[in-house]
Scaffold this active site. Structure first.
Site, PDB file in Angstrom:
ATOM      1  CB  SER A  50      -0.989   0.064   1.261  1.00  0.00           C
ATOM      2  OG  SER A  50      -1.975   0.822   1.056  1.00  0.00           O
ATOM      3  CG  ASP A 169      -4.587  -2.354   1.072  1.00  0.00           C
ATOM      4  OD1 ASP A 169      -4.045  -1.402   0.805  1.00  0.00           O
ATOM      5  OD2 ASP A 169      -4.845  -2.934   2.073  1.00  0.00           O
TER       6      ASP A 169
END
Length: 289
Positions: A50, A169
């Protein structure tokens, strides 16, 4: 490669792992700034998740100030984080806007990345299986892969793809990919966290229920979101009880760290960025001691 072959890989490599955490990435941005300015780079392997993947991408392109700019300038704008828009069905974090403007104004040096050819892994999560995807970008797909890794589910409502696979993610399936670094032959693993060393993730019933509601089309991904605390805490256990022959160097924000996932107060971000810069200097001394 068989399981037995993986077990017999010589663990003589040095890895750098960078955790995500939205705006909490301001800390790793500071750490990497100090590393870059000092020319400190003993690493053979880089893994980011991320915001951590984004910070590593800038670092590996040799753009040591870029992470601060992307977070403390662009990410604090209402065009990116907007709670009112979210309440009316839009993105809480509009990655499309963020990517468009940063590519236009402070784009990654993709040629420098390709010239360097780092072994860089951007972690994402397969929405079909709920398992981690360890993406290995080139300059051609670097921007796409780190965007996928950063696409926080629910907060960013559009589905992105890693190749032909719907993905989201990386923090859902593998927030701190230390075990993957070990599997890839790293005997020394430096981990830049966005949380304190004693932080443990708790099960979120609200998050689990939201996942089941939002991701009916992807039940394995919804299950992975419900188990996020389990995979996260397993990684922390690895950090604090590593296998024999594995050296862990953990770099954590100080107790004064005040930035949260959606913090937009520039004074707080500046304070925590400077804390990251100081931590970077201290970590280099610790590594070389």
């Amino acid at each position: 490669m068989t399981r037995e072959e993986k077990k017999n890989i010589k663990k003589d490599r040095i890895a750098l792992v960078v955790e995500g955490g939205g705006m909490r990435g301001i800390f790793s941005a500071g750490v990497l700034k100090s590393f870059g300015e000092a020319g400190f780079d003993p690493f053979d392997l880089y893994l980011g998740v991320s915001a951590g993947a984004c910070n590593l991408a800038s670092h590996l392109c040799g753009q040591y100030d870029r992470n601060y700019m992307t977070i403390a300038h662009y990410s604090v704008m209402k065009e990116f984080i907007n709670f009112k828009r979210f309440l009316f069905g839009g993105h809480l974090m509009d990655l499309d806007w963020h990517w468009d403007i940063t590519i236009r104004e402070i784009r990654l040096d993709l040629k420098a990345f390709d010239k360097r050819k780092p072994e860089f892994v951007a972690v994402a999560t397969s929405m079909q299986t709920g398992k981690p995807l360890y993406l290995e970008p080139t300059g051609t797909n670097l921007e796409d892969y780190i965007k996928v890794s950063s696409s926080l589910p629910i907060m960013f409502r559009r589905t992105l793809y890693a190749g032909d696979e719907p993905a989201s993610d990386g923090g859902v399936a593998d927030s701190i990919p230390v075990a993957e670094a070990w599997r890839r032959g790293a005997g020394t693993i430096m981990v830049i966290r966005s949380r304190s060393a004693d932080y443990r993730k708790k099960k979120s019933l609200i998050s689990s229920a939201s996942a089941r509601l939002f991701f009916k089309k992807y039940p394995e991904f919804a299950r992975a979101m419900g188990r996020r605390h389990v995979s996260y805490n397993e990684a922390v256990n690895f950090l604090h009880n590593p296998p024999k022959g594995c050296r862990i160097i953990e770099v954590n924000p100080p107790e004064t760290f005040a930035t949260g996932r959606t913090t937009t107060d520039v004074d707080i971000l500046n304070q925590d960025y400077e804390a990251g810069c100081r931590a970077g200097l201290e970590t280099m001394k610790r590594f070389n001691a």
